[in-house]
Design an enzyme around this catalytic site. Structure first.
Site, PDB file in Angstrom:
ATOM      1  N   ASN A 173     -51.614   5.721 -13.244  1.00  0.00           N
ATOM      2  CA  ASN A 173     -50.866   4.467 -13.404  1.00  0.00           C
ATOM      3  C   ASN A 173     -51.751   3.229 -13.333  1.00  0.00           C
ATOM      4  OD1 ASN A 173     -48.254   5.447 -13.811  1.00  0.00           O
ATOM      5  ND2 ASN A 173     -47.996   5.822 -11.614  1.00  0.00           N
ATOM      6  N   ASN A 220     -49.508  10.435  -0.417  1.00  0.00           N
ATOM      7  CA  ASN A 220     -50.257   9.624   0.554  1.00  0.00           C
ATOM      8  C   ASN A 220     -49.445   8.452   1.083  1.00  0.00           C
ATOM      9  OD1 ASN A 220     -52.487  11.237   0.287  1.00  0.00           O
ATOM     10  ND2 ASN A 220     -53.540   9.903  -1.164  1.00  0.00           N
ATOM     11  N   ILE A 221     -48.782   7.730   0.160  1.00  0.00           N
ATOM     12  CA  ILE A 221     -48.023   6.540   0.559  1.00  0.00           C
ATOM     13  C   ILE A 221     -46.876   6.938   1.476  1.00  0.00           C
ATOM     14  CG2 ILE A 221     -46.412   4.783  -0.341  1.00  0.00           C
ATOM     15  CD1 ILE A 221     -48.993   3.790  -1.081  1.00  0.00           C
ATOM     16  N   CYS A 226     -51.027  -2.683  -4.107  1.00  0.00           N
ATOM     17  CA  CYS A 226     -51.905  -2.904  -2.956  1.00  0.00           C
ATOM     18  C   CYS A 226     -52.757  -4.153  -3.183  1.00  0.00           C
ATOM     19  CB  CYS A 226     -52.771  -1.678  -2.703  1.00  0.00           C
ATOM     20  SG  CYS A 226     -53.806  -1.193  -4.097  1.00  0.00           S
ATOM     21  N   SER A 235     -59.334   7.058  -1.870  1.00  0.00           N
ATOM     22  CA  SER A 235     -58.045   6.485  -1.479  1.00  0.00           C
ATOM     23  C   SER A 235     -57.098   6.404  -2.666  1.00  0.00           C
ATOM     24  CB  SER A 235     -58.247   5.099  -0.862  1.00  0.00           C
ATOM     25  OG  SER A 235     -58.583   4.171  -1.876  1.00  0.00           O
ATOM     26  N   GLY A 270     -55.018   8.336  -5.177  1.00  0.00           N
ATOM     27  CA  GLY A 270     -54.468   9.654  -5.516  1.00  0.00           C
ATOM     28  C   GLY A 270     -54.199   9.766  -7.007  1.00  0.00           C
ATOM     29  N   PRO A 271     -53.734  10.942  -7.433  1.00  0.00           N
ATOM     30  CA  PRO A 271     -53.490  11.172  -8.861  1.00  0.00           C
ATOM     31  C   PRO A 271     -52.520  10.172  -9.482  1.00  0.00           C
ATOM     32  CG  PRO A 271     -53.023  13.163  -7.557  1.00  0.00           C
ATOM     33  CD  PRO A 271     -53.431  12.107  -6.608  1.00  0.00           C
ATOM     34  N   ALA A 272     -51.483   9.761  -8.741  1.00  0.00           N
ATOM     35  CA  ALA A 272     -50.499   8.828  -9.303  1.00  0.00           C
ATOM     36  C   ALA A 272     -51.137   7.470  -9.565  1.00  0.00           C
ATOM     37  CB  ALA A 272     -49.311   8.689  -8.363  1.00  0.00           C
ATOM     38  N   THR A 273     -51.969   7.005  -8.629  1.00  0.00           N
ATOM     39  CA  THR A 273     -52.654   5.725  -8.797  1.00  0.00           C
ATOM     40  C   THR A 273     -53.531   5.767 -10.041  1.00  0.00           C
ATOM     41  OG1 THR A 273     -52.722   5.541  -6.407  1.00  0.00           O
ATOM     42  CG2 THR A 273     -54.172   4.067  -7.645  1.00  0.00           C
TER      43      THR A 273
END
Lengths: 303, 343
Positions: free
Chosen positions: A169, A16-17, A129, A161, A163-166
């Site tokens: 983490n 996404n980023i 963010c 908003s 995603g899996p990484a967010t």
């Protein structure tokens, strides 16, 4: 510089980023995305880049190492762990790196506060963010008030908003944002909270900044906060104070809403937008410096 | 008849009722009495768990470590538990220290649709050889199908069980039975339930959960908990006994526990406060009640209007900051309406 006078940039990471960054480089007068790099040519991000006629690759960091002339600046939108690996290789080149991950490797930059610090660094970090949304306001409070005992930042974002990484983490997000607050604000104690809200239609990103203090000069705070709001709006158009500083329960409270530009994810994803807008503003600064012959990369600090 | 594992959240959810002001003596005395009553698991901490002492939810009198130590000293056979929500607590800052201090059971919680935020925390607890439950909060905000999906995620992370939390006390017994049945059929691990009493249904809902196959019930003595409070642990134990379920808890001693709460804990739930009924109807987290009352007073608006508006905006647990925003909005509207009338 490419022949159209724009700085050549590569985007590493096609989530996404990365994909939203790509859309933003298309709108920039001083940046040109010359590579969009992931690990899977069938991913959503790579497919989008191909549609836009951008040169794509699935060779990850090797794409840049094998084609050193492809770019002057790399946006690293992978993960904290991968970034440390990428940076150990890119350090030996002349590339500028804007790190979107919570790796803590580079200098923390918030364009509204310390864009100038980026000039002397080749690796800069965009914190988080929530950090980009809240630290400028917390910083403003600590600049105009004395005796702030404690600052707390609560960010709410739409589940869609994140995603899996967010999600995986979430601890790093909190720790990085708290370190950012600590680096920029004169105060001893900080706390960061993150809330994911699944409501449909999706909620806009919001952040609430609370600062514990006695007898604040609310008028003075409001003026300073409103000046900071305008400064941020110059690179994040959707940044709006929705509750101007109020004093309640022995704390000053400010609430801000961030609506995105809707480049890749819809406008509710202000969290994605603000960190990317900050990264683009930083990259454009480097582009200006290079165009005006002011940046000497061989002398820039690598840390 | 089945065995039911009773989880005692009195020293955690009850902290909401005291604005997180439980002191060392109260925690010590209660923990010792819970040990004597053979309560299997005693949770201690801030109302929102580890790392949640904050302006947002309320600052606690004691640090997490102080609360854990006070309970630890007084528990032996009863296991010591903590609650945590990723987004408030982290492994490095909070969870690792809690486990070092002797916590044996961790309840890793998320909003009912966000189970994947607990993956690392559940994994960490299991790595440390401790028991990890996954808690899904505010379950009235998701469909049965979605709850199954989220529960199975927690199961895949290694959770020893999943507990559904009716955090707003919005459910009626049929709603509870339907969700529990679905989860019991879908999952391979024990399923539990945590009730709130906003609509006076906490005990009935807990029993409905047991009848539908839940084997874990999370309750509080005297219903000492956020907002309207929780299912009264001593009544749940008594009713389960009457129905032939086994809990392993000593009935007389759990009734003594009830006296301790009455005599020693500052603000015992005095029946259901009318504002909490609105919280249940609006489907808003029970723990918001004290904040809503304070903010309503400051901005001169009706706390009930705040609750219904929060419900319309679908706020989740942890979004206490929205209360001020909604109150300012309502106050603005009120002022404009009054000005219009004057004109």
């Amino acid at each position: 510089m490419s022949n159209n006078g724009r700085m050549k940039v590569a985007i590493l990471g096609s989530g996404n980023i990365g994909t939203d960054l790509l859309m933003k480089t298309l709108r920039s007068d001083s940046l040109e995305c010359t590579r969009f790099i992931g690990r899977d040519l069938s991913s959503k991000g790579i497919t989008k880049a191909k549609e836009l006629g951008i040169k794509v690759s699935d060779k990850s960091i090797d794409e840049i190492l094998e084609n050193p002339d492809c770019c002057q600046l790399v946006f690293d939108a992978t993960s904290a762990r991968d970034h440390l690996h990428h940076w150990s290789l890119l350090k030996e080149t002349d590339k500028i790196v804007i790190d979107m991950t919570p790796s803590k490797a580079g200098k923390m930059i918030i364009p509204a506060i310390n864009l100038d610090d980026a000039v002397s660094c080749r690796n800069v970090n965009m914190i988080s963010c929530g950090g980009q949304a809240s630290i400028p306001l917390a910083y403003t409070l600590t600049e105009v008030c004395s005796g702030i005992e404690y600052i707390e930042v609560v960010s709410s974002i739409a589940s869609r908003s994140a995603g899996p990484a967010t999600r995986i983490n979430i601890d790093e997000y909190i720790e990085n944002t708290e370190e950012g607050l600590d680096a920029f604000c004169r105060c001893r104690r900080f706390k960061t909270i993150l809330i994911l809200n699944p409501a449909e239609p999706c909620i806009d990103m919001q952040a609430t900044i609370s600062a514990k203090m006695k007898k604040p000069d609310i008028e003075k705070i409001r003026d300073a906060v409103s000046r900071m709001e305008k400064k941020i709006q110059s690179y994040v158009p959707g940044y709006t104070i929705i509750v101007p500083p109020v004093y309640e329960n022995n704390r000053v409270v400010i609430m801000v809403r961030v609506r995105g530009l809707g480049d890749y994810l819809p406008s509710y994803a202000g969290n994605l937008d603000i960190i990317n807008c900050a990264a683009i503003a930083t990259a454009e600064m480097y582009a200006d410096q290079i165009r005006n012959g002011l940046l000497n990369l061989s002398k820039a600090r690598t840390i | 008849m089945n065995d039911i594992l009773i989880i005692d959240s009195t020293l955690r959810d009850g902290n909401h009722a005291t604005r997180h002001q439980l002191n060392k003596e109260q925690i010590s005395n209660y923990a010792a009495a819970a040990e004597a009553a053979a309560v299997p698991v005693v949770i201690v901490g801030h109302g929102n768990g580890l790392g949640a002492s904050s302006l947002q939810v309320g600052e606690a009198l004691l640090s997490d470590q102080e609360m854990i130590a006070a309970a630890r000293e007084n528990l032996g056979n009863s296991k010591l538990g903590v609650f945590m929500i990723p987004g408030f607590a982290t492994i490095n800052k909070d969870l690792s220290r809690a486990i070092e201090a002797g916590v044996e059971v961790v309840f890793a919680s998320s909003h009912c649709t966000e189970a994947d935020t607990t993956q690392r925390h559940i994994g960490y607890v299991k790595e440390k050889g401790k028991t990890a439950y996954g808690n899904l909060m505010m379950i009235h905000m998701a469909s049965k199908e979605r709850l199954i999906e989220e529960c199975l995620k927690m199961q895949s992370y290694g959770a020893d069980g999943v507990i559904l939390m009716d955090s707003s006390g919005a459910f009626l017994p049929n709603d509870v039975a339907e969700r529990i049945t679905a989860l019991v059929n879908a999952a391979d691990i024990p399923i539990g339930f945590h009730a709130h009493n906003n609509l006076g249904m906490a005990v009935a809902n807990s029993i409905a959960a047991a009848e539908a196959g839940a084997t874990i019930l999370d309750c509080c003595v005297r219903g000492f908990g956020a907002g309207a409070g929780n299912a009264m642990l001593e009544i749940v134990v008594a009713v389960l006994n009457k129905m032939g379920y086994r809990t392993g808890i000593d009935l007389y001693k759990v009734l003594d526990l009830s006296d301790i709460v009455k005599n020693e804990l500052a603000e015992v739930a005095k029946g259901v406060d009318p504002i909490c009924i609105v919280s249940g109807l609006a489907g808003v987290f029970s723990g918001f009640a004290k904040h809503v009352e304070r903010v309503a007073m400051q901005y001169g608006v009706d706390p009930r209007d705040i609750f219904f508006e929060l419900g319309r905006r679908k706020v989740v647990a942890g979004q206490e900051d929205m209360i001020v925003e909604v109150a300012i909005d309502l106050a603005d509207k009120k002022r404009k309406a009054e000005q219009k009338q004057l004109r």
